[in-house]
Design a protein around this motif. Structure first.
Motif, PDB file in Angstrom:
ATOM      1  N   THR A  57      -5.441  -7.143   8.319  1.00 40.19           N
ATOM      2  CA  THR A  57      -5.236  -6.943   9.750  1.00 40.19           C
ATOM      3  C   THR A  57      -6.113  -5.768  10.196  1.00 40.19           C
ATOM      4  OG1 THR A  57      -3.496  -5.313   9.428  1.00 40.19           O
ATOM      5  CG2 THR A  57      -2.810  -7.623   9.539  1.00 40.19           C
ATOM      6  N   VAL A  64      -2.935   7.267   2.095  1.00 42.23           N
ATOM      7  CA  VAL A  64      -2.035   6.306   2.737  1.00 42.23           C
ATOM      8  C   VAL A  64      -2.835   5.018   2.933  1.00 42.23           C
ATOM      9  CG1 VAL A  64      -0.765   5.733   4.833  1.00 42.23           C
ATOM     10  CG2 VAL A  64      -0.627   8.043   3.891  1.00 42.23           C
ATOM     11  N   GLY A  65      -2.369   3.967   2.260  1.00 44.47           N
ATOM     12  CA  GLY A  65      -3.099   2.708   2.348  1.00 44.47           C
ATOM     13  C   GLY A  65      -3.713   2.281   1.018  1.00 44.47           C
ATOM     14  N   LYS A 119       0.820  -1.207   0.000  1.00 45.95           N
ATOM     15  CA  LYS A 119       0.000   0.000   0.000  1.00 45.95           C
ATOM     16  C   LYS A 119       0.849   1.249   0.000  1.00 45.95           C
ATOM     17  CE  LYS A 119      -3.377  -2.482   2.645  1.00 45.95           C
ATOM     18  NZ  LYS A 119      -2.421  -3.391   3.285  1.00 45.95           N
ATOM     19  N   SER A 120       0.247   2.300  -0.474  1.00 40.00           N
ATOM     20  CA  SER A 120       0.976   3.564  -0.554  1.00 40.00           C
ATOM     21  C   SER A 120       1.315   4.092   0.837  1.00 40.00           C
ATOM     22  CB  SER A 120       0.147   4.608  -1.287  1.00 40.00           C
ATOM     23  OG  SER A 120       0.800   5.857  -1.211  1.00 40.00           O
ATOM     24  N   GLU A 177      -5.140  -3.032  11.480  1.00 46.69           N
ATOM     25  CA  GLU A 177      -4.519  -1.767  11.072  1.00 46.69           C
ATOM     26  C   GLU A 177      -4.838  -1.486   9.595  1.00 46.69           C
ATOM     27  OE1 GLU A 177      -2.617  -4.259  12.645  1.00 46.69           O
ATOM     28  OE2 GLU A 177      -3.103  -3.328  14.550  1.00 46.69           O
ATOM     29  N   GLU A 178      -4.804  -2.543   8.781  1.00 49.49           N
ATOM     30  CA  GLU A 178      -5.151  -2.359   7.365  1.00 49.49           C
ATOM     31  C   GLU A 178      -6.621  -2.012   7.218  1.00 49.49           C
ATOM     32  OE1 GLU A 178      -2.389  -5.228   4.747  1.00 49.49           O
ATOM     33  OE2 GLU A 178      -3.533  -6.266   6.277  1.00 49.49           O
ATOM     34  N   HIS A 206      -7.449   1.441   7.561  1.00 50.63           N
ATOM     35  CA  HIS A 206      -7.046   2.234   6.399  1.00 50.63           C
ATOM     36  C   HIS A 206      -7.904   1.904   5.178  1.00 50.63           C
ATOM     37  CE1 HIS A 206      -3.305   2.904   8.748  1.00 50.63           C
ATOM     38  NE2 HIS A 206      -3.229   4.001   8.046  1.00 50.63           N
ATOM     39  N   PHE A 223      -3.967   1.909  14.742  1.00 55.16           N
ATOM     40  CA  PHE A 223      -3.944   1.109  15.970  1.00 55.16           C
ATOM     41  C   PHE A 223      -5.210   1.329  16.780  1.00 55.16           C
ATOM     42  CE2 PHE A 223       0.850   1.535  15.569  1.00 55.16           C
ATOM     43  CZ  PHE A 223       0.947   0.315  14.908  1.00 55.16           C
ATOM     44  N   ASN A 281      -3.449   7.867  14.514  1.00 56.25           N
ATOM     45  CA  ASN A 281      -3.323   6.621  15.297  1.00 56.25           C
ATOM     46  C   ASN A 281      -2.696   5.491  14.486  1.00 56.25           C
ATOM     47  OD1 ASN A 281      -5.274   5.285  13.734  1.00 56.25           O
ATOM     48  ND2 ASN A 281      -6.928   5.796  15.127  1.00 56.25           N
ATOM     49  N   ARG A 282      -2.355   5.744  13.232  1.00 53.57           N
ATOM     50  CA  ARG A 282      -1.720   4.780  12.331  1.00 53.57           C
ATOM     51  C   ARG A 282      -2.479   3.452  12.246  1.00 53.57           C
ATOM     52  NH1 ARG A 282       3.834   3.542  13.706  1.00 53.57           N
ATOM     53  NH2 ARG A 282       3.104   3.626  15.849  1.00 53.57           N
TER      54      ARG A 282
END
Lengths: 796, 290
Positions: free
Chosen positions: A297, A116-117, A57-58, A299-300, A303, A714, A711-712
């Motif tokens: 996941t 992003v992602g 991912k970007s 986190e993904e 995004h 998370f 929070n990236r």
């Protein structure tokens, strides 16, 4: 039937005999499998010779891929795809609207990432770990481009351009100033209306961007069939639209694409569209020539999808006697980097707004704007919770300014029975035929002690309590007497097995809320069989007729109406055969469930000996070669009626920390006939928890330097309301209005979204009642509350 | 986010599981900076998945029996071995004597994590928002460090040098934390403030020794406010010097909120943290002085 407890028997309903199964508390059919871990979800599917996939991912919010070197990954034995390996078509992953309302700007993999992602490439390998290592071996050279993270900024001439041209139906559309699409609606003469008004209030509201946080992250497994076909298991709210999209992108004939129904661990709107991992996994499987599994996941997942953020400018005018006369609303909607349902949401925002209160003169402007953020999609309530929060805040303010009790002000102006309801925007209109608003408001007010609530801003001391209310609704389906821009029909097949048990086969999805459970009850009620005789079949696109999607609170209402229609056809055939055997006439026969025999029994009232079980009829039909007693049909409901809800909430504000704790809730719902009382209550408990997150906790801000979520992804840094934050169950009263929806199955309407929509508004109004401050930006965090209290109680 | 998701694969490493302390120390001596020790793995594996650490050798301590004990000796205090989990500690009866630590240990994360995570691991992570360091500092705890060269003891307060930075040389191992016997007439508590999130926005540990109506000694330590636990010295002095300490609590809270370092992040602004320091100081002092 031993597990059934008769809760209530809604007798004396219009044209209905007493119900025997609908409305009872029963054990869920999927309960044992779920609590013992035997229920299968998409990520449980494992096939021989299967590869595991990961997505590259970007890392940038806006960039151009200058070069991409996959040689190392290939050397490691991975199958790799980039934008060059996927069909070069623009598409929209959501196919619920007609083509004229569907803007296309997505690619399966891109070389110009816009958030992003955003997926750039994907790999498949023998293990998930090897796939990840291969992914890390891909070298990408990016040219970083400027990015924009705010809808207002994005419309400025100097802002970076995200899309040059996009596709609407079959024609190219030029994108100007990052405006994805717009919609304007006017009725009456709004200028004249405001001139007639004695009191006018105008405010700007800004909502949060919330993550769905469904239990199950997005997942897909693709198998290849001999002859070029694919079989797909995935997280989806619609197997048929998933098939349509894969057909549209890859050109595989539809009879060679089979999408399998499988349990879904919650969704809340995040899989109305086909999740991007599905075409990615199909492309990988086709290239590899082997089955592929791809599971995101957490986190993904964070995004991948998010709610729409809205900036409203809302103006309402009323006469001194309390009649609303005019309203104007501008909605600027931050849709993120791509369109999923930007155009439809502009329509529904208008629809939710005008369907709350009667406004003789209205003017509406909706603007959907691209930003370099995760693309927004439907989220429980589909813009309704945001709209309702703004409207219910302003209605409270107007009532106060007019010196009218906010409850009475609402009762004077609400859209109710006989009025026009804009279920899903301007093209989906319905006359309201059932309405429990007055009952909800009067009874809720009594239960919470509305007339004893404190005066705003009068309290001193550390803890301040306040009572607030918010009312609202949601549509039940996007049905309507004429076709609109939203597709809405369901399909069902019902057959009676030779032993009298029933198979119910449908493409309709159950997200975990129990929609199909309710429909099984509807079928059992109509056919007069014990509930356990109705079997909900695991189905797929090959064996079912089309069903649009489980969304728009349509599962029980529209899916149930369809099943009821088909059940009646089956019943007619059954009674014709029974009449032959019993030597009577079909219309002289009745059916009752007989739990002792575990059968439905067909009988002639008052004549002894004239009775036979459904199983005996079905077996006789087999022996005499009369055929299977079965029917299959599609159905479009002639209405999309609102189900109404009202929340009364008491909060306690700790003025030392700014923490708001809801301590008492009274929630009323008008959902017509209640089919599953426990599950309906559960929807309301869950709706309130989500409303609390929206009002007080949740948001996904961006870091302008990295362009990533702060929070990236998370979950520990994404606050949601959990069980300890909720009021105690004994302080959470739920009641249902005594209504009957004539267009619904056994009088039922939807609930899933109405259960959530006014919750945040009620909490916000309760905070005002406690501390005398109104907030126009969500979430209302403890810091904002302290700031407001320090600022002398100014509205913020 | 650069490669799909973080938290996915571990960097490659060699795994060791020594059976004695001597063996563990020899491995540490041999691999030096290339090695990291692991107890529960809750912190280490997360750091490794995010590539904040990439040790070539991971030395698992769970096979060393003497590191797995919590021992209380009356008059001496409590010694907690490096592999004692938070739940083992929470269930250990004598922990109740150490109020602040008892509070902190019982409320970290969730039961599943507490079954794996260890007190020493929690301390050695030295993440700014972890709960046990403020409690340990307020109780005057010390870290026991061993290596092939010998043994030394360091107060927890000095052991944490910065965020994710501790006073530990290559070849050294934290074998235990020692919490001294509480002084007569002392009382300690730990309070954390969090909402909708498991991590503290601000935490405070207080340990007071009362003498009649006066405060003879007090320690006030704050967690999650800055990169390291913050000790409020001036606030403690103000409380000790007060003849009627109950009347200066407000002032003590104000001093503490001004003297310690505090930062802004995604969960709270500096201003809000300072405000919470004042509020929590009042609350914790009311409890320990009551």
């Amino acid at each position: 039937m031993a597990l059934e407890v008769l809760e209530r028997r809604p007798e004396g309903r219009v044209g209905r005999e007493a119900l025997t199964i609908v409305g009872r508390k029963t054990l869920r059919k999927d309960a044992v499998a779920k609590v013992t871990g035997r229920e299968l979800y998409a990520s449980d599917i494992t096939l021989p010779n299967m590869l595991y996939a990961r997505v590259l991912k970007s890392p940038y919010p806006h960039a151009r891929v200058k070069s991409i070197d996959v040689s190392k990954a290939v050397e490691m034995g991975a199958v790799v795809i980039t934008s060059q390996d996927v069909p070069q078509v623009l598409f929209n992953p959501r196919l619920v609207s007609i083509p004229e309302a569907t803007y296309k700007d997505w690619r399966v993999l891109t070389d110009r990432p816009l958030f992003v992602g955003e997926p750039i490439a994907a790999v498949a390998a023998e293990t998930e770990e090897l796939a990840q290592r291969a992914l890390e071996a891909i070298k990408v050279e990016y040219e970083r481009l400027p990015a924009v993270f705010d809808a207002i900024e994005s419309m400025k001439p100097e802002a970076p351009k995200l899309h040059e041209t996009i596709i609407l139906k079959d024609r190219e559309v030029k994108v100007e100033r990052n405006v994805a699409c717009r919609l304007e609606i006017a009725e009456g003469d709004v200028e004249k209306g405001f001139k007639e008004a004695d009191v006018v209030i105008e405010r700007e509201f800004r909502t949060n961007r919330r993550y769905h946080n469904q239990l199950e992250t997005k997942a897909v497994v693709v198998n290849l069939e001999p002859g070029g076909g694919v079989t797909i298991w995935c997280t989806t709210q619609t197997i048929h639209n998933t098939r349509l999209l894969i057909h549209e992108i890859f050109g595989i004939p539809m009879n060679k694409i089979n999408v399998k129904k499988i349990s879904l661990g919650g969704s809340f709107g995040s899989s109305i569209h086909t999740n991007i991992i599905v075409p990615i996994a199909v492309a990988l499987a086709l290239k590899a020539g082997r089955p592929v599994k791809l599971v995101y996941t957490r986190e993904e997942d964070m995004h991948d999808h998010v709610s729409f953020q809205m900036i409203f400018r809302l103006k309402l005018g009323a006469k001194r006697d309390g009649r609303l006369v005019a309203g104007q609303l501008q909605a600027i909607v931050d849709i993120g980097a791509h369109q999923i349902q930007a155009y439809p949401i502009l329509g529904v925002i208008a629809g939710w707004w005008v369907s709350l209160y009667k406004l003789p003169h209205v003017k509406y402007e909706g603007i959907a704007v691209y930003t370099n953020k995760v693309p927004s999609c439907a989220f429980r309530g589909y813009g309704n919770p945001q709209t309702t929060w703004a409207v219910e805040t302003l209605i409270d303010e107007l009532a106060e300014k007019l010196g009218i009790d906010p409850l009475e002000f609402r009762l004077m102006n609400y859209v109710g029975e006989g009025d026009i309801f804009w279920g899903q925007g301007p093209t989906v209109k319905t006359v309201i035929r059932s309405c429990g608003v007055e009952e909800l408001l009067r009874r809720g007010a009594e239960l919470i002690g509305w007339h004893r609530r404190p005066k705003p801003g009068q309290q001193k001391g550390r803890f301040r309590r306040g009572i607030g209310m918010g009312r609202g609704f949601h549509t039940s389906s996007a049905g309507s007497p004429v076709p609109g821009s939203v597709i809405d029909y369901s399909g069902a097949m019902i057959k009676i097995n030779e032993d009298g048990t029933i198979d119910y086969i449908t493409a309709l999805m159950d997200h975990g809320g129990g929609s199909l459970e309710a429909i099984a009850k509807i079928i059992a009620e109509e056919l007069g069989v014990p509930l356990e005789n109705v079997n909900i079949i695991t189905a797929d696109t090959q064996t079912t007729v089309y069903d649009v999607c489980t969304h728009a609170s349509r599962g029980v209402y529209a899916g149930g109406a369809t099943a009821l229609k088909v059940a009646r056809q089956v019943k007619q055939k059954l009674l014709e055969m029974a009449a032959k055997i019993l030597d009577t006439y079909p219309h002289a026969l009745r059916i009752r469930p007989d739990p002792k025999r575990g059968q439905g029994v067909i009988y002639v009232e008052g004549i002894e000996g004239k009775e036979i079980t459904i199983g005996e009829v079905a077996m006789t039909a087999r022996h005499k070669n009369w055929g299977t007693i079965a029917a299959v049909d599609s159905h479009r409901t002639e209405a999309g009626p609102p189900h109404f809800t009202a929340y009364f909430v008491e909060v306690e504000v700790d003025t030392e920390t700014g923490i708001v704790k809801p301590i008492r809730v009274v929630a009323g719902a008008d959902i017509g006939t209640v089919i599953n009382p426990d599950l309906a209550r559960g929807q309301i408990h869950g709706g309130f928890a989500m409303g609390m997150g929206m009002a007080l906790l949740e948001d996904t801000p961006y870091d302008p330097d990295t362009g990533d979520l702060v929070n990236r992804g998370f979950l520990v840094d994404y606050k949601t309301a959990s069980a300890p934050d909720m009021p105690r169950l004994k302080d959470f009263t739920v009641f249902f209005a005594e209504t009957y929806e004539p267009t619904g199955p056994f009088g039922a309407k939807g609930l899933g979204e109405g259960a959530f929509n006014p919750a945040a508004a009620a909490i916000a109004n309760a905070i005002y009642n406690a501390i005398g401050v109104r907030f126009y930006e969500l979430p209302i965090t403890p810091e904002k509350i302290l700031q407001a209290l320090r600022g002398g109680g100014e509205n913020v | 986010m650069s490669f799909g998701s973080p938290w996915f694969t571990l960097p490659e490493f060699t795994y060791h599981k020594p059976k004695t302390l001597k063996e563990a120390l020899e491995l540490l001596d041999k691999y030096g900076e290339e090695a990291k020790v692991m107890a529960g793995g809750v912190g280490l594996l997360a750091f490794m998945k995010e590539r904040l650490m990439a040790p070539s050798h991971v030395i698992d301590l769970k096979g060393v029996p003497e590191l797995g004990q919590a021992i209380y000796k009356e008059g001496e205090g409590l010694t907690i071995g490096a592999t004692v989990t938070l739940n083992e500690l929470a269930r250990y009866g004598p922990l109740k004597k150490f109020g602040a630590l008892h509070d902190a240990v019982r409320d970290i994360a969730d039961p599943i994590i507490r079954n794996r995570a260890t007190l020493v691991g929690n301390l050695c992570e030295a993440i700014p928002w972890v709960d046990t360091p403020p409690a340990l500092i307020a109780l005057g705890a010390e870290v026991e460090i061993r290596s092939l060269k010998g043994e030394r003891r360091v107060p927890v307060k000095d052991f944490i040098k910065g965020p994710v930075e501790i006073d530990l040389e290559p070849g050294e191992l934290v074998t235990a934390v020692h919490v001294p016997e509480p002084r007569r007439n002392s009382r300690s508590r730990f309070i954390k403030y969090n909402t909708g999130s498991e991590f503290a926005l601000v935490s405070v540990a207080a340990n007071v020794v009362m003498d009649g109506g006066r405060v003879r000694d007090v320690s006030l330590v704050y967690g999650a406010v800055s990169s390291t636990p913050q000790v409020a010295v001036k606030a403690a002095d103000a409380l000790k010097s007060a003849e009627k300490p109950w009347e200066v609590l407000d002032e003590v809270g104000r001093i503490a909120s001004e003297e310690v370092e505090a930062v802004s992040d995604v969960l709270a602004s500096e201003e809000y943290r300072r405000h919470l320091i004042r509020v929590l100081t009042l609350r914790v002092l009311r409890e320990v002085m009551g």
